[in-house]
Design a protein around this motif. Structure first.
Motif, PDB file in Angstrom:
ATOM      1  N   THR A   1       0.806  -1.224   0.000  1.00 10.16           N
ATOM      2  CA  THR A   1       0.000   0.000   0.000  1.00 10.16           C
ATOM      3  C   THR A   1       0.842   1.279   0.000  1.00 10.16           C
ATOM      4  O   THR A   1       0.611   2.175  -0.828  1.00 10.16           O
ATOM      5  N   PRO A   2       1.829   1.450   0.888  1.00  7.68           N
ATOM      6  CA  PRO A   2       2.632   2.684   0.846  1.00  7.68           C
ATOM      7  C   PRO A   2       3.340   2.882  -0.492  1.00  7.68           C
ATOM      8  O   PRO A   2       3.439   4.013  -0.990  1.00  7.68           O
ATOM      9  N   GLY A   3       3.830   1.798  -1.085  1.00  4.63           N
ATOM     10  CA  GLY A   3       4.506   1.917  -2.376  1.00  4.63           C
ATOM     11  C   GLY A   3       3.566   2.351  -3.479  1.00  4.63           C
ATOM     12  O   GLY A   3       3.933   3.164  -4.340  1.00  4.63           O
TER      13      GLY A   3
ATOM     14  N   ILE B   1      -5.120  -1.474   7.150  1.00  5.94           N
ATOM     15  CA  ILE B   1      -3.990  -0.539   7.214  1.00  5.94           C
ATOM     16  C   ILE B   1      -3.874   0.007   8.625  1.00  5.94           C
ATOM     17  O   ILE B   1      -4.877   0.369   9.254  1.00  5.94           O
ATOM     18  N   SER B   2      -2.664   0.083   9.108  1.00  4.52           N
ATOM     19  CA  SER B   2      -2.382   0.743  10.385  1.00  4.52           C
ATOM     20  C   SER B   2      -1.252   1.740  10.162  1.00  4.52           C
ATOM     21  O   SER B   2      -0.302   1.451   9.438  1.00  4.52           O
ATOM     22  N   ILE B   3      -1.385   2.905  10.762  1.00  4.70           N
ATOM     23  CA  ILE B   3      -0.367   3.953  10.615  1.00  4.70           C
ATOM     24  C   ILE B   3       0.279   4.162  11.976  1.00  4.70           C
ATOM     25  O   ILE B   3      -0.311   4.761  12.883  1.00  4.70           O
ATOM     26  N   ALA B   4       1.484   3.663  12.124  1.00  4.32           N
ATOM     27  CA  ALA B   4       2.183   3.724  13.412  1.00  4.32           C
ATOM     28  C   ALA B   4       2.611   5.149  13.755  1.00  4.32           C
ATOM     29  O   ALA B   4       2.605   5.548  14.918  1.00  4.32           O
TER      30      ALA B   4
ATOM     31  N   SER C   1       6.655   4.626   8.251  1.00  9.64           N
ATOM     32  CA  SER C   1       5.661   5.410   8.992  1.00  9.64           C
ATOM     33  C   SER C   1       4.364   4.638   9.198  1.00  9.64           C
ATOM     34  O   SER C   1       3.597   4.941  10.111  1.00  9.64           O
ATOM     35  N   PHE C   2       4.130   3.613   8.370  1.00  8.12           N
ATOM     36  CA  PHE C   2       2.937   2.782   8.518  1.00  8.12           C
ATOM     37  C   PHE C   2       3.172   1.628   9.494  1.00  8.12           C
ATOM     38  O   PHE C   2       2.423   1.446  10.443  1.00  8.12           O
TER      39      PHE C   2
END
Length: 253
Positions: A60-62, A131-134, A214-215
């Motif tokens: 997903t981030p990519g 999705i989790s965003i740390a 960051s995710f």
């Protein structure tokens, strides 16, 4: 600072997005959704987790970064190229507007468009994967810095380009291969030592790696190094723009 001039350029460019919703918003969102369907669902169901994260969530981030880079470069280049193409650039240059104000208007609009697309794709991805965003603050820092940097790069391409073919070289022929080879669909740790070394020469690897950290707090490169690479590229782009404005390269002739 002539904020009215910056506002006028910014709103004019943002209006282009409203007039071309199919091309500017719907098309990149649909394309990225297909990536999630094909890679996340079809192929991802046959691949084990990567560093404890499902494959669909891992990519997903990519995919967000791929769309962000493409859209920012495209919008940044088209925004300044069309005034050159139609000849209205001379009206802008002869008006009482500083070069910095012209830059803020065009690059600000391009970055805003890219951020809107990126956030829409992020929201869309939540329908396909968990999705989790740390680190949400760092996620926004990476997102904004990347959007501004590559909008500047697009602005430079738009000034350099002499025709529509040259205008499409970066977003169509350069960015996608670099993104695909920059760890979008895999971790570079899966590669042999030689190809890992080659991958670290790819600047997009640092963007994708830092954004993914960051995710999920997993990265192929130290996130501080990723931030440093983005900052370095931003400084290089600003230096090129300053030289272009100082010399009038392909603006006044």
């Amino acid at each position: 600072m002539n904020f009215e001039a910056v506002k006028s350029i910014y709103l004019f460019e943002m209006a282009r997005m409203r007039r071309t919703l199919m091309q500017s918003v719907i098309s990149p969102v649909l394309t990225t959704s297909l990536y999630f369907v094909v890679f996340g669902a079809a192929i991802g169901s046959r691949i084990e987790q990567i560093d404890g994260v499902s494959y669909g969530a891992f990519i997903t981030p990519g995919l967000i970064m791929l769309s962000l880079l493409t859209q920012c470069i495209s919008n940044g280049s088209i925004g300044i190229y069309f005034p050159k193409f139609t000849g209205t650039i001379y009206e802008i240059l002869s008006s009482p507007i500083a070069m910095a104000e012209i830059l803020l208007g065009y690059v600000g609009a391009a970055a805003s468009k890219g951020l809107i697309i990126g956030l829409i794709i992020l929201a869309t991805a939540s329908f396909f994967v968990d999705i989790s965003i740390a680190h949400p603050v760092m996620m926004l820092v990476f997102l904004v810095l990347t959007a501004v940097t590559f909008s500047l790069a697009g602005f430079i391409v738009g000034i350099w380009a002499k025709n529509f073919e040259q205008l499409n070289i970066m977003p169509m022929l350069v960015v996608p291969p670099l993104t695909f080879l920059g760890g979008t669909f895999y971790s570079v740790e899966m590669l042999s030592p030689f190809w890992q070394a080659v991958s670290h020469l790819n600047p997009v690897l640092y963007l994708v790696s830092g954004f993914r950290w960051s995710f999920y707090e997993i990265a192929d490169v130290n996130p501080l190094i990723s931030l440093g690479m983005i900052a370095l590229f931003l400084v290089v782009c600003l230096a090129l723009v300053a030289w272009i404005f100082r010399t009038g390269y392909r603006l006044r002739n």
